[in-house]
Design a protein around this motif. Structure first.
Motif, PDB file in Angstrom:
ATOM      1  N   MET A   1       0.832  -1.200   0.000  1.00 42.37           N
ATOM      2  CA  MET A   1       0.000   0.000   0.000  1.00 42.37           C
ATOM      3  C   MET A   1       0.872   1.260   0.000  1.00 42.37           C
ATOM      4  SD  MET A   1      -3.109  -1.110  -0.107  1.00 42.37           S
ATOM      5  CE  MET A   1      -2.743  -2.649  -0.953  1.00 42.37           C
ATOM      6  N   VAL A   2       0.303   2.366  -0.465  1.00 44.35           N
ATOM      7  CA  VAL A   2       1.064   3.593  -0.671  1.00 44.35           C
ATOM      8  C   VAL A   2       1.059   4.452   0.599  1.00 44.35           C
ATOM      9  CG1 VAL A   2       1.028   5.794  -1.889  1.00 44.35           C
ATOM     10  CG2 VAL A   2       0.681   3.671  -3.154  1.00 44.35           C
ATOM     11  N   THR A   3       2.227   5.007   0.914  1.00 41.50           N
ATOM     12  CA  THR A   3       2.349   5.948   2.024  1.00 41.50           C
ATOM     13  C   THR A   3       2.656   7.330   1.470  1.00 41.50           C
ATOM     14  OG1 THR A   3       3.353   4.153   3.315  1.00 41.50           O
ATOM     15  CG2 THR A   3       3.472   6.375   4.231  1.00 41.50           C
ATOM     16  N   ILE A   4       1.853   8.309   1.859  1.00 36.31           N
ATOM     17  CA  ILE A   4       2.141   9.700   1.481  1.00 36.31           C
ATOM     18  C   ILE A   4       2.278  10.520   2.755  1.00 36.31           C
ATOM     19  CG2 ILE A   4       0.971   9.489  -0.744  1.00 36.31           C
ATOM     20  CD1 ILE A   4      -1.335  11.156   0.465  1.00 36.31           C
ATOM     21  N   TYR A   5       2.996  11.652   2.640  1.00 34.20           N
ATOM     22  CA  TYR A   5       3.330  12.448   3.819  1.00 34.20           C
ATOM     23  C   TYR A   5       3.037  13.928   3.565  1.00 34.20           C
ATOM     24  CZ  TYR A   5       6.245   8.302   4.712  1.00 34.20           C
ATOM     25  OH  TYR A   5       6.715   7.016   4.884  1.00 34.20           O
ATOM     26  N   PRO A   6       2.324  14.579   4.493  1.00 31.51           N
ATOM     27  CA  PRO A   6       2.259  16.043   4.439  1.00 31.51           C
ATOM     28  C   PRO A   6       3.610  16.610   4.857  1.00 31.51           C
ATOM     29  CG  PRO A   6       1.177  15.259   6.422  1.00 31.51           C
ATOM     30  CD  PRO A   6       1.592  14.031   5.641  1.00 31.51           C
ATOM     31  N   PHE A   7       3.877  17.844   4.509  1.00 34.41           N
ATOM     32  CA  PHE A   7       5.169  18.445   4.863  1.00 34.41           C
ATOM     33  C   PHE A   7       5.016  19.958   4.955  1.00 34.41           C
ATOM     34  CE2 PHE A   7       4.884  18.400   0.272  1.00 34.41           C
ATOM     35  CZ  PHE A   7       5.521  19.553  -0.168  1.00 34.41           C
ATOM     36  N   LYS A   8       5.997  20.595   5.591  1.00 29.50           N
ATOM     37  CA  LYS A   8       6.021  22.054   5.686  1.00 29.50           C
ATOM     38  C   LYS A   8       6.632  22.595   4.401  1.00 29.50           C
ATOM     39  CE  LYS A   8       6.506  22.414  10.748  1.00 29.50           C
ATOM     40  NZ  LYS A   8       6.642  20.981  11.113  1.00 29.50           N
ATOM     41  N   GLY A   9       5.798  23.005   3.490  1.00 27.50           N
ATOM     42  CA  GLY A   9       6.277  23.467   2.204  1.00 27.50           C
ATOM     43  C   GLY A   9       6.915  24.846   2.274  1.00 27.50           C
ATOM     44  N   LEU A  10       7.925  25.035   1.439  1.00 21.60           N
ATOM     45  CA  LEU A  10       8.489  26.368   1.215  1.00 21.60           C
ATOM     46  C   LEU A  10       7.835  26.886  -0.057  1.00 21.60           C
ATOM     47  CD1 LEU A  10      10.798  28.356   2.241  1.00 21.60           C
ATOM     48  CD2 LEU A  10      12.148  27.423   0.351  1.00 21.60           C
ATOM     49  N   ARG A  11       7.130  28.017   0.064  1.00 19.27           N
ATOM     50  CA  ARG A  11       6.366  28.518  -1.085  1.00 19.27           C
ATOM     51  C   ARG A  11       6.699  29.976  -1.350  1.00 19.27           C
ATOM     52  NH1 ARG A  11       1.300  29.245  -0.447  1.00 19.27           N
ATOM     53  NH2 ARG A  11       1.183  29.106   1.812  1.00 19.27           N
ATOM     54  N   PRO A  12       6.541  30.420  -2.596  1.00 15.31           N
ATOM     55  CA  PRO A  12       6.684  31.845  -2.859  1.00 15.31           C
ATOM     56  C   PRO A  12       5.667  32.644  -2.034  1.00 15.31           C
ATOM     57  CG  PRO A  12       6.639  30.598  -4.912  1.00 15.31           C
ATOM     58  CD  PRO A  12       6.263  29.646  -3.818  1.00 15.31           C
ATOM     59  N   THR A  13       6.029  33.872  -1.679  1.00 17.28           N
ATOM     60  CA  THR A  13       5.056  34.755  -1.062  1.00 17.28           C
ATOM     61  C   THR A  13       3.950  35.045  -2.081  1.00 17.28           C
ATOM     62  OG1 THR A  13       6.184  36.755  -1.811  1.00 17.28           O
ATOM     63  CG2 THR A  13       6.871  35.826   0.315  1.00 17.28           C
ATOM     64  N   GLU A  14       2.854  35.605  -1.598  1.00 14.19           N
ATOM     65  CA  GLU A  14       1.723  35.874  -2.503  1.00 14.19           C
ATOM     66  C   GLU A  14       2.168  36.693  -3.706  1.00 14.19           C
ATOM     67  OE1 GLU A  14      -2.767  37.882  -2.395  1.00 14.19           O
ATOM     68  OE2 GLU A  14      -1.597  37.669  -0.550  1.00 14.19           O
ATOM     69  N   GLU A  15       2.981  37.710  -3.478  1.00 13.40           N
ATOM     70  CA  GLU A  15       3.456  38.554  -4.566  1.00 13.40           C
ATOM     71  C   GLU A  15       4.462  37.806  -5.449  1.00 13.40           C
ATOM     72  OE1 GLU A  15       3.975  41.936  -6.986  1.00 13.40           O
ATOM     73  OE2 GLU A  15       2.417  41.425  -5.523  1.00 13.40           O
ATOM     74  N   SER A  16       5.298  36.972  -4.814  1.00 12.15           N
ATOM     75  CA  SER A  16       6.358  36.285  -5.555  1.00 12.15           C
ATOM     76  C   SER A  16       5.843  35.186  -6.470  1.00 12.15           C
ATOM     77  CB  SER A  16       7.384  35.688  -4.578  1.00 12.15           C
ATOM     78  OG  SER A  16       8.021  36.700  -3.844  1.00 12.15           O
ATOM     79  N   TYR A  17       4.611  34.725  -6.233  1.00 13.82           N
ATOM     80  CA  TYR A  17       4.043  33.722  -7.138  1.00 13.82           C
ATOM     81  C   TYR A  17       3.981  34.235  -8.585  1.00 13.82           C
ATOM     82  CZ  TYR A  17       2.620  29.692  -4.311  1.00 13.82           C
ATOM     83  OH  TYR A  17       2.620  28.535  -3.572  1.00 13.82           O
ATOM     84  N   LYS A  18       4.026  35.542  -8.757  1.00 19.94           N
ATOM     85  CA  LYS A  18       4.000  36.107 -10.112  1.00 19.94           C
ATOM     86  C   LYS A  18       5.320  35.891 -10.844  1.00 19.94           C
ATOM     87  CE  LYS A  18       0.939  39.878  -8.644  1.00 19.94           C
ATOM     88  NZ  LYS A  18       0.844  41.368  -8.475  1.00 19.94           N
TER      89      LYS A  18
END
Length: 418
Positions: A1-18
């Motif tokens: 069976m498959v195991t998946i994991y949540p994680f603390k993602g590093l994401r662009p700021t709202e403005e940086s997503y552009k």
């Protein structure tokens, strides 16, 4: 069976997503990346294609990987990213050509990849493996996702869509072509538990795209284990999981430069010993493939463009054939490219070229009519079921068999290895 994991993602700021998200490292040349960086110095290309800004160095020089780490640290120091404060899943929705594609970004297990619970259908090349292994290890992060499929027999896709539909996006990127990429962060404990349990009932995951990223992540695990610097984050890699029937797969078309000394009539005559040949009066070249006249799972169907004429080639499927031999590309390779044209090594022979299935047929017609190529073979799309059958049989797809859509961006979410 498959195991998946949540994680603390590093994401662009709202403005940086552009600005930050970019195409993956392996679909853009260093020269193209350099031009993109000139117009956008906040692009993640500065991290994933560091050779673009160091053109005088060998692309595998140690300084290239040092540059990748330096640029990643700089982008973080410049405030382009923020780290989420709790383990999360991320729903990734891409809208292109009016259609939505919804997948789940999570971490998956290196151990399950090694045990073939996460299954492969392609061989990896050592040079590409080594490049990404060094990059992941230097940057200490997974900057792009491995594209995985799962057989959806438990309404997982429907559940993910419902969660995304109930939320506002946490990040939005609009490409130059108008495609919209959205991230929805999943933080609710009950949603996380539900998603985790649903995937725990799925026996396998299948790599659609990203074989080198997956293998390189396993290499980083091995390297850090041997050097006594393994951490739990290195025991996982980041992936985006799509239901097998929620994606599109296009064929890779083959263009050949010559007919091995045969003229068109001789070639068609020899071809008729292998296939039933039906001339086609009209083809819509705005489309990216030719609809089959004789569409049936019992027949191979390939289309040929030769001297301004279209043909449909059909041949019964051998009922005793294995999952590889049942593919149209295998029949074309064995009976035509190899046997008739002596193109034995499609990976390396300069007499053959490949065109991804999203390109309009008009582009292919133009090259053949201009004399750049003598003929073109237009392939029908491979199905997700065929890819899964090949992986389940532990076989390897022929080169250039599948073009998966949607195409993912790097930098929508990053998994750091701490």
């Amino acid at each position: 069976m498959v195991t998946i994991y949540p994680f603390k993602g590093l994401r662009p700021t709202e403005e940086s997503y552009k600005f930050v998200p970019s195409v993956p490292y392996d679909v853009i040349s260093a020269e193209e990346a350099a031009e993109e960086i000139k117009s956008n110095d906040k692009s993640l290309l500065r991290v994933i294609r560091p050779d673009a800004e160091l053109p005088d160095l060998d692309p595998h020089d140690d300084k290239i990987y040092e540059r990748a780490a330096e640029m990643f640290d700089k982008m973080k120091a410049d405030g382009l990213f923020k780290e989420d404060n709790s383990d999360s899943y991320y729903i990734y929705r891409i809208t292109l050509a009016g259609a939505d594609y919804t997948g789940l970004i999570s971490c998956v297990s290196v151990d399950e990849y090694k045990k073939n619970i996460i299954k492969k259908h392609e061989l990896t090349r050592y040079d590409k493996e080594e490049d990404r292994t060094r990059h992941i290890d230097s940057v200490s992060a997974h900057t792009g996702q491995v594209f995985l499929l799962y057989m959806d027999e438990n309404s997982v896709h429907k559940t993910l869509c419902a969660i995304a539909d109930s939320k506002n996006p946490d990040g939005v990127y609009v490409s130059k072509s108008g495609n919209v990429h959205k991230i929805f962060r999943v933080t609710d404990a009950s949603d996380i538990e539900k998603i985790t349990k649903m995937f725990a009932e799925i026996p396998n995951l299948y790599i659609a795209d990203g074989h080198h990223r997956a293998k390189s992540s396993a290499n980083v695990y091995d390297r850090r284990l041997a050097e006594n610097r393994l951490t739990p984050d290195a025991e996982k890699f980041m992936a985006v999981l799509f239901a097998h029937d929620s994606v599109k797969i296009y064929g890779y078309h083959r263009l050949v430069r010559d007919l091995a000394g045969l003229n068109a009539d001789q070639f068609l005559s020899d071809l008729s010993l292998r296939f039933k040949i039906t001339p086609i009066k009209k083809v819509d070249t705005k489309k990216n493939f030719v609809p089959a006249i004789e569409k049936s799972e019992d027949f191979h169907v390939i289309h040929l463009y030769l001297e301004s004429q279209w043909y449909e080639l059909t041949r019964p499927v051998d009922p005793s054939a294995d999952a590889i031999e049942r593919l149209d590309v295998s029949v074309l390779q064995n009976l035509v490219l190899d046997d008739m044209l002596a193109i034995v090594d499609p990976r390396g022979d300069p007499r053959i070229s490949f065109v991804g299935g999203i390109a309009p047929l008009a582009d292919i017609v133009k090259e053949v009519d201009a004399g750049e190529f003598s003929a073109a073979f237009i392939m029908q799309p491979v199905t997700a079921r065929q890819v899964i059958d090949v992986a389940d049989a532990e076989l390897i797809m022929p080169p250039k068999s599948t073009w998966f859509e949607p195409k993912l961006l790097s930098g929508m979410v990053i998994h750091e290895i701490k």
